[in-house]
Write a protein that holds these residues in place. Sequence first.
Motif, mmCIF file in Angstrom:
data_model
loop_
_atom_site.group_PDB
_atom_site.id
_atom_site.type_symbol
_atom_site.label_atom_id
_atom_site.label_comp_id
_atom_site.label_asym_id
_atom_site.label_seq_id
_atom_site.Cartn_x
_atom_site.Cartn_y
_atom_site.Cartn_z
ATOM 1 N N LYS A 127 0.839 -1.189 0.000
ATOM 2 C CA LYS A 127 0.000 0.000 0.000
ATOM 3 C C LYS A 127 0.876 1.242 0.000
ATOM 4 N N SER A 128 0.248 2.397 -0.043
ATOM 5 C CA SER A 128 0.996 3.649 -0.077
ATOM 6 C C SER A 128 1.536 4.015 1.302
ATOM 7 N N ASP A 129 2.492 4.945 1.318
ATOM 8 C CA ASP A 129 3.044 5.515 2.559
ATOM 9 C C ASP A 129 2.761 7.019 2.521
ATOM 10 N N PRO A 130 1.534 7.422 2.799
ATOM 11 C CA PRO A 130 1.128 8.806 2.527
ATOM 12 C C PRO A 130 1.593 9.831 3.550
ATOM 13 N N PHE A 131 1.834 11.044 3.052
ATOM 14 C CA PHE A 131 2.055 12.208 3.906
ATOM 15 C C PHE A 131 1.466 13.431 3.205
ATOM 16 N N MET A 132 1.227 14.485 3.979
ATOM 17 C CA MET A 132 0.611 15.702 3.455
ATOM 18 C C MET A 132 1.606 16.856 3.482
ATOM 19 N N VAL A 133 1.505 17.734 2.482
ATOM 20 C CA VAL A 133 2.319 18.943 2.420
ATOM 21 C C VAL A 133 1.388 20.144 2.317
ATOM 22 N N PHE A 134 1.547 21.102 3.230
ATOM 23 C CA PHE A 134 0.708 22.307 3.249
ATOM 24 C C PHE A 134 1.496 23.478 2.673
ATOM 25 N N TYR A 135 0.823 24.265 1.836
ATOM 26 C CA TYR A 135 1.446 25.429 1.207
ATOM 27 C C TYR A 135 0.652 26.690 1.521
ATOM 28 N N ARG A 136 1.359 27.739 1.920
ATOM 29 C CA ARG A 136 0.751 29.050 2.071
ATOM 30 C C ARG A 136 0.815 29.773 0.735
ATOM 31 N N SER A 137 -0.287 30.393 0.311
ATOM 32 C CA SER A 137 -0.270 31.170 -0.925
ATOM 33 C C SER A 137 0.289 32.554 -0.651
ATOM 34 N N ASN A 138 1.044 33.062 -1.610
ATOM 35 C CA ASN A 138 1.632 34.387 -1.509
ATOM 36 C C ASN A 138 0.840 35.381 -2.355
ATOM 37 N N GLU A 139 1.067 36.655 -2.135
ATOM 38 C CA GLU A 139 0.304 37.678 -2.842
ATOM 39 C C GLU A 139 0.589 37.697 -4.340
ATOM 40 N N ASP A 140 1.730 37.143 -4.746
ATOM 41 C CA ASP A 140 2.053 37.127 -6.174
ATOM 42 C C ASP A 140 1.582 35.857 -6.870
ATOM 43 N N GLY A 141 0.808 35.029 -6.157
ATOM 44 C CA GLY A 141 0.261 33.818 -6.755
ATOM 45 C C GLY A 141 1.102 32.576 -6.586
ATOM 46 N N THR A 142 2.285 32.709 -6.025
ATOM 47 C CA THR A 142 3.138 31.549 -5.780
ATOM 48 C C THR A 142 2.763 30.898 -4.452
ATOM 49 N N PHE A 143 3.355 29.737 -4.181
ATOM 50 C CA PHE A 143 3.076 29.014 -2.946
ATOM 51 C C PHE A 143 4.379 28.698 -2.230
ATOM 52 N N THR A 144 4.325 28.697 -0.896
ATOM 53 C CA THR A 144 5.476 28.382 -0.061
ATOM 54 C C THR A 144 5.119 27.271 0.911
ATOM 55 N N ILE A 145 5.967 26.232 0.997
ATOM 56 C CA ILE A 145 5.712 25.147 1.939
ATOM 57 C C ILE A 145 5.737 25.682 3.366
ATOM 58 N N CYS A 146 4.724 25.334 4.144
ATOM 59 C CA CYS A 146 4.698 25.771 5.539
ATOM 60 C C CYS A 146 4.591 24.604 6.522
ATOM 61 N N HIS A 147 4.251 23.405 6.034
ATOM 62 C CA HIS A 147 4.205 22.260 6.953
ATOM 63 C C HIS A 147 4.158 20.959 6.167
ATOM 64 N N LYS A 148 4.841 19.941 6.707
ATOM 65 C CA LYS A 148 4.727 18.579 6.189
ATOM 66 C C LYS A 148 4.389 17.653 7.348
ATOM 67 N N THR A 149 3.424 16.762 7.139
ATOM 68 C CA THR A 149 3.090 15.795 8.176
ATOM 69 C C THR A 149 4.114 14.665 8.173
ATOM 70 N N GLU A 150 4.015 13.815 9.163
ATOM 71 C CA GLU A 150 4.828 12.615 9.171
ATOM 72 C C GLU A 150 4.303 11.626 8.133
ATOM 73 N N VAL A 151 5.108 10.661 7.770
ATOM 74 C CA VAL A 151 4.704 9.605 6.840
ATOM 75 C C VAL A 151 4.036 8.483 7.620
ATOM 76 N N VAL A 152 2.864 8.057 7.156
ATOM 77 C CA VAL A 152 2.185 6.905 7.750
ATOM 78 C C VAL A 152 2.400 5.724 6.813
ATOM 79 N N LYS A 153 3.068 4.717 7.287
ATOM 80 C CA LYS A 153 3.515 3.624 6.421
ATOM 81 C C LYS A 153 2.413 2.605 6.118
ATOM 82 N N ASN A 154 2.428 2.153 4.850
ATOM 83 C CA ASN A 154 1.669 0.988 4.386
ATOM 84 C C ASN A 154 0.179 1.051 4.705
ATOM 85 N N THR A 155 -0.488 2.090 4.234
ATOM 86 C CA THR A 155 -1.929 2.209 4.449
ATOM 87 C C THR A 155 -2.539 3.128 3.400
ATOM 88 N N LEU A 156 -3.787 2.875 3.075
ATOM 89 C CA LEU A 156 -4.561 3.770 2.215
ATOM 90 C C LEU A 156 -5.553 4.579 3.030
#
Length: 399
Positions: free
Chosen positions: A50-79
């Motif tokens: 199965k997958s080893d999923p994690f999430m990445v959060f991005y803050r949007s900037n005023e110029d339309g770009t995105f900046t990473i602001c948080h990554k979760t931990e990886v949860v192994k072998n699950t959907l």
Amino acid sequence: MVSLRVSPLGIPGKKCGTIILTAEELDNCRDCATMQFCANKLDKKDFFGKSDPFMVFYRSNEDGTFTICHKTEVVKNTLNPVWQPFSIPVRALCNGDYDRSIKVEVYDWDRDGSHDFIGEFTTSYRELARGQSQFTVYEVTLLSFSCSVLPPTLPGNPSQSTSLHYMNPYQMNAYAMALKAVGEIIQDYDSDKMFPALGFGAKLPPDGRVSHEFPLNGNVDNPYCNGMEGILEAYHQSLKTVQLYGPTNFAPVVNHVARYAEAVQDGSQYFVLLIITDGVISDMAQTKEAIVNAAKLPMSIIIVGVGQAEFDAMVELDGDEIRISSRGKLAERDIVQFVPFRDYMDRTGNHVLSMARLAKDVLAEIPEQFISYMKSRAIKPNQDPQPCKSKDPALHTQI
């Protein structure tokens, strides 16, 4: 949003181009959001499991770009992952703008860094604040959400409870906990358990000069400490003698360890630099260049962020999503692992569990980084390894 157009000086008669600097004024919002997510029936990306999923959060900037602001931990072998709760300053998430877009991407973690994209969605702080009963997007569900106001955290006087270096007589501060959690694992790979420990960003007695590379034990000729207990003792003693002071430069300690690693490239030694920081960095360009140069050497860098500050710069140095570069030159290897300490604080106050989880994740990439260096230099395991007799830096910490 403020943009500055700068025309660099160059060779007369040649067109040198234009540099555009863009800056956004930070909101003074001191709210901190704590949330937890789960997902259901995510796409399977691994052929054998199965997958080893994690999430990445991005803050949007005023110029339309995105900046990473948080990554979760990886949860192994699950959907159907359930990620740990995490806290993040609202300023880091959306700069205090409750309706600003927040992009969230979900990946399947791969050891070699080529993480498989699973999906993405956009939301806002206002939508998240409505609570779990109102939020389910792209198989992702918000399990809990709460908000609190952060007290001001100062790196200054360790005798004040607002300082991240506050010396509580009843429990360790975050710096000491992070050092103990990671260091107690690393020290077992060193033959004599003697570690040099350096501080940076402080005024030193007697003349008050600012240093970014001073021994915590005060001994310039012998900065080595005996095991983790020796480092902790030196750290506590240094807080009584130095005055914490900016700017905060990383490059000097990175280059310090790199000089030793450069002298031993035959595979007989491997160096691990541990930096514990509140996230402030004043020499980003110099640090990126130092890391790119160090990526050719037998060394890895662990960065543990403490406090509630924004860690955008530390995420950039981590290089998991975009390989770090300097002056157009990409790092040969990914040698930096960053984790925010606040994500590992157990809500029940179980510091033993917190430190165990921190040590596990912060050291997860070291074996692969070690092997990647050895393979790149065609160095094979020694069948009859000789004991290491030299005392070379393997561990440093910031105060």
